[in-house]
Design a protein around this motif. Structure first.
Motif, PDB file in Angstrom:
ATOM      1  N   ARG A  10     126.474  19.586  83.802  1.00 44.65           N
ATOM      2  CA  ARG A  10     126.835  18.275  84.256  1.00 44.65           C
ATOM      3  C   ARG A  10     127.041  17.385  82.901  1.00 44.65           C
ATOM      4  NH1 ARG A  10     123.512  16.581  89.363  1.00 44.65           N
ATOM      5  NH2 ARG A  10     124.497  14.890  88.693  1.00 44.65           N
ATOM      6  N   GLY A  11     127.928  16.650  83.055  1.00 45.69           N
ATOM      7  CA  GLY A  11     128.074  15.537  81.977  1.00 45.69           C
ATOM      8  C   GLY A  11     128.252  16.043  80.414  1.00 45.69           C
ATOM      9  N   PRO A  12     128.864  15.030  79.556  1.00 48.49           N
ATOM     10  CA  PRO A  12     128.942  15.507  78.230  1.00 48.49           C
ATOM     11  C   PRO A  12     127.795  16.048  77.510  1.00 48.49           C
ATOM     12  CG  PRO A  12     128.759  13.114  78.248  1.00 48.49           C
ATOM     13  CD  PRO A  12     128.490  13.397  79.861  1.00 48.49           C
ATOM     14  N   ALA A  13     128.163  16.823  76.559  1.00 43.82           N
ATOM     15  CA  ALA A  13     126.917  17.346  75.736  1.00 43.82           C
ATOM     16  C   ALA A  13     126.173  15.976  75.013  1.00 43.82           C
ATOM     17  CB  ALA A  13     127.364  18.119  74.701  1.00 43.82           C
ATOM     18  N   PRO A  14     124.852  16.152  74.971  1.00 48.69           N
ATOM     19  CA  PRO A  14     123.994  14.971  74.241  1.00 48.69           C
ATOM     20  C   PRO A  14     124.244  14.878  72.998  1.00 48.69           C
ATOM     21  CG  PRO A  14     122.522  16.721  75.088  1.00 48.69           C
ATOM     22  CD  PRO A  14     123.970  17.092  75.446  1.00 48.69           C
ATOM     23  N   THR A  15     124.522  13.769  72.473  1.00 47.85           N
ATOM     24  CA  THR A  15     124.581  13.291  71.113  1.00 47.85           C
ATOM     25  C   THR A  15     123.299  13.314  70.142  1.00 47.85           C
ATOM     26  OG1 THR A  15     124.835  11.036  71.548  1.00 47.85           O
ATOM     27  CG2 THR A  15     126.941  12.338  71.323  1.00 47.85           C
ATOM     28  N   GLU A  16     122.371  12.884  70.871  1.00 50.99           N
ATOM     29  CA  GLU A  16     121.078  12.659  70.189  1.00 50.99           C
ATOM     30  C   GLU A  16     119.802  13.247  71.292  1.00 50.99           C
ATOM     31  OE1 GLU A  16     118.721   8.885  68.765  1.00 50.99           O
ATOM     32  OE2 GLU A  16     120.746   8.804  68.398  1.00 50.99           O
ATOM     33  N   ILE A  17     118.799  13.575  70.835  1.00 48.75           N
ATOM     34  CA  ILE A  17     117.705  13.870  71.623  1.00 48.75           C
ATOM     35  C   ILE A  17     116.904  12.295  71.944  1.00 48.75           C
ATOM     36  CG2 ILE A  17     115.545  14.921  71.905  1.00 48.75           C
ATOM     37  CD1 ILE A  17     116.518  17.257  70.358  1.00 48.75           C
ATOM     38  N   GLY A  18     116.635  12.067  73.000  1.00 47.80           N
ATOM     39  CA  GLY A  18     116.010  10.647  73.316  1.00 47.80           C
ATOM     40  C   GLY A  18     115.208  11.176  74.594  1.00 47.80           C
ATOM     41  N   THR A  19     114.545   9.926  74.875  1.00 47.13           N
ATOM     42  CA  THR A  19     113.286  10.053  76.061  1.00 47.13           C
ATOM     43  C   THR A  19     114.047   9.449  77.126  1.00 47.13           C
ATOM     44  OG1 THR A  19     111.596   9.651  74.574  1.00 47.13           O
ATOM     45  CG2 THR A  19     111.217   9.167  76.861  1.00 47.13           C
ATOM     46  N   LEU A  20     114.135  10.189  78.240  1.00 51.23           N
ATOM     47  CA  LEU A  20     114.786   9.786  79.419  1.00 51.23           C
ATOM     48  C   LEU A  20     113.755   8.971  80.306  1.00 51.23           C
ATOM     49  CD1 LEU A  20     116.902  10.131  81.701  1.00 51.23           C
ATOM     50  CD2 LEU A  20     115.469  11.936  82.681  1.00 51.23           C
ATOM     51  N   ILE A  21     114.366   7.694  80.749  1.00 51.80           N
ATOM     52  CA  ILE A  21     113.345   6.774  81.523  1.00 51.80           C
ATOM     53  C   ILE A  21     114.095   6.609  82.825  1.00 51.80           C
ATOM     54  CG2 ILE A  21     112.269   5.578  79.510  1.00 51.80           C
ATOM     55  CD1 ILE A  21     114.427   3.304  79.893  1.00 51.80           C
ATOM     56  N   GLY A  22     113.439   6.355  83.865  1.00 49.42           N
ATOM     57  CA  GLY A  22     113.971   6.100  85.172  1.00 49.42           C
ATOM     58  C   GLY A  22     113.787   4.641  85.098  1.00 49.42           C
ATOM     59  N   VAL A  23     114.767   3.713  85.792  1.00 45.52           N
ATOM     60  CA  VAL A  23     114.744   2.530  86.168  1.00 45.52           C
ATOM     61  C   VAL A  23     115.313   2.287  87.367  1.00 45.52           C
ATOM     62  CG1 VAL A  23     115.497   0.161  85.069  1.00 45.52           C
ATOM     63  CG2 VAL A  23     115.114   2.108  83.503  1.00 45.52           C
ATOM     64  N   ARG A  24     114.575   1.435  88.204  1.00 50.35           N
ATOM     65  CA  ARG A  24     114.903   1.339  89.511  1.00 50.35           C
ATOM     66  C   ARG A  24     115.438  -0.477  89.501  1.00 50.35           C
ATOM     67  NH1 ARG A  24     113.664   3.636  94.333  1.00 50.35           N
ATOM     68  NH2 ARG A  24     111.757   4.722  93.160  1.00 50.35           N
TER      69      ARG A  24
END
Length: 67
Positions: A10-24
């Motif tokens: 799913r989706g494009p390849a990541p360009t950088e490692i980052g921290t996933l945050i969920g926002v409502r």
């Protein structure tokens, strides 16, 4: 690199490692975000990219006003 279980990635390849945050987001804020995306030139950014851009812009402005 093969995908052993033949599922589509799913989706494009990541360009950088980052921290996933969920926002409502409330519906009114989400509507404003979508309106801002609609005003962008093609190819239009997705919601995560638009939030990143808005955050970067806000932080840059904040840094300028707090110097």
């Amino acid at each position: 690199m093969s995908n052993p279980d033949n599922r589509k990635k799913r989706g494009p390849a990541p360009t950088e490692i980052g921290t996933l945050i969920g926002v409502r987001l409330r519906s009114d804020l989400l509507r404003q975000l979508d309106d801002a995306i609609a005003k962008e030139p093609d190819p239009k950014p997705g919601r995560p990219e638009m939030i990143r851009r808005a955050l970067q812009e806000w932080l840059a402005e904040r840094d300028r006003t707090h110097e």
